[in-house]
Motif scaffolding. Structure first.
Motif, PDB file in Angstrom:
ATOM      1  N   ALA A 132      32.960  51.714  54.905  1.00 29.71           N
ATOM      2  CA  ALA A 132      34.319  52.178  53.647  1.00 29.71           C
ATOM      3  C   ALA A 132      34.323  53.318  53.671  1.00 29.71           C
ATOM      4  CB  ALA A 132      34.376  50.685  52.728  1.00 29.71           C
ATOM      5  N   ALA A 133      33.088  53.985  52.865  1.00 27.16           N
ATOM      6  CA  ALA A 133      32.709  54.896  52.416  1.00 27.16           C
ATOM      7  C   ALA A 133      32.988  56.420  53.355  1.00 27.16           C
ATOM      8  CB  ALA A 133      31.051  55.303  52.335  1.00 27.16           C
ATOM      9  N   ALA A 134      32.675  56.379  54.669  1.00 28.30           N
ATOM     10  CA  ALA A 134      32.532  57.045  56.092  1.00 28.30           C
ATOM     11  C   ALA A 134      34.154  56.951  56.089  1.00 28.30           C
ATOM     12  CB  ALA A 134      32.187  56.121  57.158  1.00 28.30           C
ATOM     13  N   ILE A 179      42.835  46.846  48.402  1.00 24.57           N
ATOM     14  CA  ILE A 179      42.790  45.362  48.380  1.00 24.57           C
ATOM     15  C   ILE A 179      41.730  44.777  50.369  1.00 24.57           C
ATOM     16  CG2 ILE A 179      43.962  43.506  49.173  1.00 24.57           C
ATOM     17  CD1 ILE A 179      46.134  44.161  47.624  1.00 24.57           C
ATOM     18  N   LEU A 180      41.611  45.696  50.966  1.00 24.97           N
ATOM     19  CA  LEU A 180      40.814  45.518  52.275  1.00 24.97           C
ATOM     20  C   LEU A 180      39.298  45.619  51.922  1.00 24.97           C
ATOM     21  CD1 LEU A 180      41.670  44.090  55.182  1.00 24.97           C
ATOM     22  CD2 LEU A 180      41.170  47.025  55.504  1.00 24.97           C
ATOM     23  N   MET A 181      39.107  46.470  50.650  1.00 22.12           N
ATOM     24  CA  MET A 181      37.448  46.612  50.741  1.00 22.12           C
ATOM     25  C   MET A 181      37.464  45.094  50.379  1.00 22.12           C
ATOM     26  SD  MET A 181      36.506  50.331  50.049  1.00 22.12           S
ATOM     27  CE  MET A 181      38.240  50.842  48.685  1.00 22.12           C
ATOM     28  N   LEU A 182      38.152  44.756  48.784  1.00 21.98           N
ATOM     29  CA  LEU A 182      37.847  43.114  47.864  1.00 21.98           C
ATOM     30  C   LEU A 182      37.335  42.317  49.082  1.00 21.98           C
ATOM     31  CD1 LEU A 182      40.601  44.029  44.909  1.00 21.98           C
ATOM     32  CD2 LEU A 182      37.717  43.593  44.927  1.00 21.98           C
ATOM     33  N   ALA A 183      38.518  41.977  50.114  1.00 24.11           N
ATOM     34  CA  ALA A 183      38.836  41.314  51.067  1.00 24.11           C
ATOM     35  C   ALA A 183      37.210  41.490  52.144  1.00 24.11           C
ATOM     36  CB  ALA A 183      39.644  41.135  52.003  1.00 24.11           C
ATOM     37  N   ALA A 184      36.803  42.725  52.360  1.00 23.54           N
ATOM     38  CA  ALA A 184      35.097  43.091  52.876  1.00 23.54           C
ATOM     39  C   ALA A 184      34.407  42.578  52.582  1.00 23.54           C
ATOM     40  CB  ALA A 184      35.036  44.367  53.354  1.00 23.54           C
ATOM     41  N   GLY A 185      33.961  42.876  51.196  1.00 27.70           N
ATOM     42  CA  GLY A 185      32.962  41.942  50.270  1.00 27.70           C
ATOM     43  C   GLY A 185      33.770  40.987  49.939  1.00 27.70           C
ATOM     44  N   GLY A 186      34.316  39.835  50.201  1.00 25.99           N
ATOM     45  CA  GLY A 186      34.255  38.442  50.612  1.00 25.99           C
ATOM     46  C   GLY A 186      33.416  37.798  51.609  1.00 25.99           C
ATOM     47  N   GLY A 239      31.569  45.219  46.395  1.00 26.73           N
ATOM     48  CA  GLY A 239      31.015  44.841  44.959  1.00 26.73           C
ATOM     49  C   GLY A 239      31.599  43.787  43.924  1.00 26.73           C
ATOM     50  N   MET A 240      32.946  44.453  43.926  1.00 28.46           N
ATOM     51  CA  MET A 240      34.009  43.383  43.501  1.00 28.46           C
ATOM     52  C   MET A 240      34.131  43.072  44.289  1.00 28.46           C
ATOM     53  SD  MET A 240      33.696  43.880  39.687  1.00 28.46           S
ATOM     54  CE  MET A 240      35.269  43.476  39.199  1.00 28.46           C
ATOM     55  N   GLY A 241      34.927  42.758  45.250  1.00 30.18           N
ATOM     56  CA  GLY A 241      34.674  41.590  46.438  1.00 30.18           C
ATOM     57  C   GLY A 241      34.078  40.312  47.205  1.00 30.18           C
ATOM     58  N   TYR A 242      32.629  41.551  46.958  1.00 33.46           N
ATOM     59  CA  TYR A 242      31.297  40.227  46.596  1.00 33.46           C
ATOM     60  C   TYR A 242      31.041  38.993  45.671  1.00 33.46           C
ATOM     61  CZ  TYR A 242      26.574  39.189  47.752  1.00 33.46           C
ATOM     62  OH  TYR A 242      25.478  38.695  48.012  1.00 33.46           O
ATOM     63  N   GLY A 243      30.905  39.939  44.493  1.00 32.33           N
ATOM     64  CA  GLY A 243      30.557  39.139  43.705  1.00 32.33           C
ATOM     65  C   GLY A 243      32.041  38.187  42.950  1.00 32.33           C
ATOM     66  N   PHE A 244      32.743  38.349  43.396  1.00 30.61           N
ATOM     67  CA  PHE A 244      34.076  37.600  42.831  1.00 30.61           C
ATOM     68  C   PHE A 244      33.970  36.475  44.410  1.00 30.61           C
ATOM     69  CE2 PHE A 244      35.062  39.775  39.421  1.00 30.61           C
ATOM     70  CZ  PHE A 244      35.399  38.802  38.642  1.00 30.61           C
ATOM     71  N   ALA A 245      33.416  36.722  46.353  1.00 32.24           N
ATOM     72  CA  ALA A 245      33.029  35.412  46.518  1.00 32.24           C
ATOM     73  C   ALA A 245      34.377  35.415  47.221  1.00 32.24           C
ATOM     74  CB  ALA A 245      31.930  35.058  46.208  1.00 32.24           C
ATOM     75  N   GLY A 246      34.686  36.792  47.430  1.00 29.56           N
ATOM     76  CA  GLY A 246      36.473  37.212  47.971  1.00 29.56           C
ATOM     77  C   GLY A 246      37.571  36.278  47.254  1.00 29.56           C
ATOM     78  N   ASN A 247      37.718  35.714  46.126  1.00 35.14           N
ATOM     79  CA  ASN A 247      38.873  36.364  45.277  1.00 35.14           C
ATOM     80  C   ASN A 247      39.420  36.596  45.028  1.00 35.14           C
ATOM     81  OD1 ASN A 247      40.640  35.268  42.906  1.00 35.14           O
ATOM     82  ND2 ASN A 247      39.404  33.363  41.919  1.00 35.14           N
ATOM     83  N   ILE A 248      40.275  37.468  45.865  1.00 37.48           N
ATOM     84  CA  ILE A 248      41.064  39.128  45.387  1.00 37.48           C
ATOM     85  C   ILE A 248      41.568  38.910  44.187  1.00 37.48           C
ATOM     86  CG2 ILE A 248      42.452  40.483  46.432  1.00 37.48           C
ATOM     87  CD1 ILE A 248      41.655  39.249  49.231  1.00 37.48           C
ATOM     88  N   GLU A 249      42.824  37.794  44.109  1.00 37.30           N
ATOM     89  CA  GLU A 249      43.687  38.507  43.218  1.00 37.30           C
ATOM     90  C   GLU A 249      42.044  38.183  42.212  1.00 37.30           C
ATOM     91  OE1 GLU A 249      46.823  35.858  40.606  1.00 37.30           O
ATOM     92  OE2 GLU A 249      46.133  35.556  42.724  1.00 37.30           O
ATOM     93  N   ALA A 250      41.126  37.264  41.757  1.00 37.68           N
ATOM     94  CA  ALA A 250      40.535  37.601  40.141  1.00 37.68           C
ATOM     95  C   ALA A 250      39.468  39.030  40.468  1.00 37.68           C
ATOM     96  CB  ALA A 250      39.382  36.492  40.124  1.00 37.68           C
ATOM     97  N   ALA A 251      39.344  39.128  41.269  1.00 39.51           N
ATOM     98  CA  ALA A 251      38.897  40.672  41.528  1.00 39.51           C
ATOM     99  C   ALA A 251      39.173  42.230  41.056  1.00 39.51           C
ATOM    100  CB  ALA A 251      37.968  41.057  42.690  1.00 39.51           C
ATOM    101  N   TRP A 274      33.298  54.433  45.010  1.00 35.85           N
ATOM    102  CA  TRP A 274      34.659  53.688  45.388  1.00 35.85           C
ATOM    103  C   TRP A 274      34.954  52.605  46.438  1.00 35.85           C
ATOM    104  CZ3 TRP A 274      38.747  54.895  49.931  1.00 35.85           C
ATOM    105  CH2 TRP A 274      39.435  53.801  50.003  1.00 35.85           C
ATOM    106  N   ALA A 275      33.840  52.965  47.107  1.00 34.45           N
ATOM    107  CA  ALA A 275      33.234  51.415  48.024  1.00 34.45           C
ATOM    108  C   ALA A 275      32.499  50.921  47.113  1.00 34.45           C
ATOM    109  CB  ALA A 275      32.430  52.047  49.838  1.00 34.45           C
ATOM    110  N   GLY A 276      31.881  50.897  46.506  1.00 34.02           N
ATOM    111  CA  GLY A 276      30.916  50.014  45.998  1.00 34.02           C
ATOM    112  C   GLY A 276      31.116  49.050  45.015  1.00 34.02           C
ATOM    113  N   LEU A 277      32.348  49.968  44.303  1.00 35.77           N
ATOM    114  CA  LEU A 277      33.020  49.374  43.082  1.00 35.77           C
ATOM    115  C   LEU A 277      34.004  48.147  44.053  1.00 35.77           C
ATOM    116  CD1 LEU A 277      34.518  51.762  40.554  1.00 35.77           C
ATOM    117  CD2 LEU A 277      33.095  49.774  39.996  1.00 35.77           C
TER     118      LEU A 277
END
Length: 199
Positions: free
Chosen positions: A57-59, A34-41, A153-165, A147-150
């Motif tokens: 995230a990966a490190a 969830i935190l990675m999704l938020a970071a993507g947002g 990347g999904m958080g970025y693609g959904f522009a922070g809409n964590i639930e949808a991502a 893992w980090a990319g997915l």
């Protein structure tokens, strides 16, 4: 706890992300995904940089994997040596070690992102069975990058809409996991038939 961690992302950003992924790879119940999704947002909003976020995230995950591996090497190997004194256990453990040696790299890779709840236990197993550190590290780094990319990347693609991502990613990963299990069962069945002398 999740809301509290999400509120800390703007202040502590990359350090928090690395610490959370590190802890999650040690089987601590922390919502790293969830935190990675938020970071993507936050990346989509321009508050964080994409490659720095992916790297953090990966490190963190890679460092957690390494600690788990070496804990298995230092603490688990002596336990296995004691268990191997029993001939029945020795045979079973010998088969497990051989399987880890043959298929361990793919297991390490898949448990970084597709079957991630198993990741910390695979780290310990790899260390304790004497699995090669270089092979473990290469498979682990590749898996953590996925893992980090997915998730970022999904958080970025959904522009922070964590639930949808999260829903989309859960569906995709569920489909991939089901496919991996089906392939694994098919290979297992094939090896059983081959052992019985059937084509």
């Amino acid at each position: 706890m999740t809301d509290w961690l999400l509120a800390l992302v703007p202040s502590y950003g990359l350090w928090l992300l690395a610490a959370v992924t590190f802890c999650s790879c040690l089987a601590l119940p922390i919502p790293a995904s969830i935190l990675m999704l938020a970071a993507g947002g936050f990346v989509a909003a321009g508050d964080l940089e994409l490659f720095a976020t992916l790297g953090a995230a990966a490190a963190g995950g890679i460092a957690g994997d390494q600690l788990g591996f070496w804990a298995g090497r230092w603490l688990g190997a002596p336990v296995l040596a004691r268990l191997r004194r029993d001939p029945a256990r020795e045979k079973l453990l010998g088969r497990a070690v051989a399987m880890m040696d043959q298929r361990g790299a793919i297991g390490v890779f898949l448990t970084r992102w597709l079957f991630s709840p198993l990741g910390p236990w695979v780290n310990l197993t790899a260390g304790s069975t004497g699995f090669g550190w270089r092979r473990f590290t290469l498979a682990g780094v590749a898996g953590e990058a996925v893992w980090a990319g997915l998730y970022v990347g999904m958080g970025y693609g959904f522009a922070g809409n964590i639930e949808a991502a999260s829903e989309m990613l859960g569906s995709v990963l569920g489909f991939l996991a089901a496919g991996a299990v089906m392939i694994g069962l098919g290979l297992w069945l094939r090896s059983l038939l081959k052992a019985q002398g059937k084509p």
